[in-house]
Scaffold this active site. Structure first.
Site, PDB file in Angstrom:
ATOM      1  N   SER A 157       0.852  -1.185   0.000  1.00  0.00           N
ATOM      2  CA  SER A 157       0.000   0.000   0.000  1.00  0.00           C
ATOM      3  C   SER A 157       0.885   1.230   0.000  1.00  0.00           C
ATOM      4  O   SER A 157       2.044   1.168   0.441  1.00  0.00           O
ATOM      5  CB  SER A 157      -0.891   0.006   1.244  1.00  0.00           C
ATOM      6  OG  SER A 157      -1.573   1.240   1.391  1.00  0.00           O
ATOM      7  N   TYR A 170      -2.511  -0.635  10.190  1.00  0.00           N
ATOM      8  CA  TYR A 170      -2.471  -0.921   8.759  1.00  0.00           C
ATOM      9  C   TYR A 170      -1.101  -0.547   8.190  1.00  0.00           C
ATOM     10  O   TYR A 170      -0.496  -1.303   7.422  1.00  0.00           O
ATOM     11  CB  TYR A 170      -3.585  -0.140   8.057  1.00  0.00           C
ATOM     12  CG  TYR A 170      -3.742  -0.435   6.592  1.00  0.00           C
ATOM     13  CD1 TYR A 170      -4.388  -1.587   6.156  1.00  0.00           C
ATOM     14  CD2 TYR A 170      -3.255   0.455   5.632  1.00  0.00           C
ATOM     15  CE1 TYR A 170      -4.545  -1.843   4.805  1.00  0.00           C
ATOM     16  CE2 TYR A 170      -3.407   0.198   4.282  1.00  0.00           C
ATOM     17  CZ  TYR A 170      -4.056  -0.956   3.867  1.00  0.00           C
ATOM     18  OH  TYR A 170      -4.206  -1.216   2.518  1.00  0.00           O
TER      19      TYR A 170
END
Length: 274
Positions: A157, A170
């Site tokens: 990501s 995350y």
């Protein structure tokens, strides 16, 4: 037209919708036989959006069959080693080999500061997005070695390259994916296995649109207005499509990238440019 992956087999995790579906279809369109999995249960305690169901997974399998290639579809919770082994075993048993692994499965939860985050929320994120990826890779690598080489593409990501307040768990998981990618690239190069990562920004998937819907409800604005607020982190003010992420997977899995390993390609509309 020549299909660049004809005769090759790919595994894609988290393939029942969103980026995983687009990646599976892109590889199948290029001739690959594919094995796909997803969790198959709509609920996870720390996640407040609906996860992909078995029906979603079967729908993607039907789309792939219509392209004229073979497909294996199984439910698999990547936190469970026995389920991973069963899925990988089915893939090899029915398709004969593995050449490409796309580690796409993942979750998103939040939004709260790290010091206020409950244990379960933080730990589940790491277990799915980082440890689960490692477990799947561990199960697949011996088959790539047996095939004489292969490609691993990890879906990290943009949040694996920068910080994202409210989503520290995350970020921690995705930074871990980036570090694991680079380490495995060095370890597996002697086996002719490349390991690369894509680092998407805000991709137009149920995971992101759900968050936009939540923000819309909190602020009394439309979902589109909330999504536009998210896009302030993008220098190019566009929603990234799952197909744009899939194109990066095709590059890393293809012949043009056979000497590219340990790379992290940001498909993020410029999020990490500054």
């Amino acid at each position: 037209m020549t299909q660049q992956f004809a005769g090759r087999t790919a595994i894609i995790t988290g393939a029942a919708r969103g980026q995983g579906r687009a990646m599976a279809l892109a590889l199948a369109l290029e001739g690959a036989d594919v094995a796909i999995c997803d969790v198959g249960t709509p609920d996870l305690a720390t996640v407040d959006y609906r996860l992909a169901t078995t029906a979603d997974l079967e729908g993607v399998a039907d789309e792939i069959r219509a392209l004229g290639v073979r497909v294996v579809a199984r439910t698999c919770d990547i936190r469970d080693r026995a389920q991973i082994d069963a899925f990988v075993g089915a893939a090899v048993g029915e398709l004969g080999r593995i050449d490409i692994l796309v580690n796409n499965a993942g979750i998103l939860s939040g939004n709260r500061p790290v010091h206020e985050m409950p244990d379960e929320q933080f730990v589940t994120m790491i277990e799915v997005n980082l440890i689960g990826l490692w477990r799947v890779t561990r199960a697949v690598v011996p088959h790539l070695i047996a095939a004489g080489g292969g490609r691993i593409v990890n879906v990290a990501s943009a949040a694996g390259l920068v910080g994202a307040p409210g989503f520290g768990h995350y970020c921690a998981a995705k930074h871990g994916v980036v570090g694991l990618t680079k380490t495995m690239a060095a370890e597996l190069a002697p086996h002719r296995i490349t390991v690369n990562a894509i680092c998407p920004g805000l991709v137009d998937t149920p995971m992101v649109t759900h968050s936009a819907g939540q923000l819309a409800g909190q602020l009394g604005i439309t979902e589109d207005e909330a999504y536009d607020a998210f896009l302030t982190v993008h220098h190019i003010k566009e929603r990234i499509t799952p197909e744009q992420s899939a194109a990066a997977v095709l590059y890393f899995a293809g012949e043009a990238a056979r000497v590219v390993t340990g790379a992290c390609l940001a498909v993020d509309a410029g999020w990490t440019a500054t």
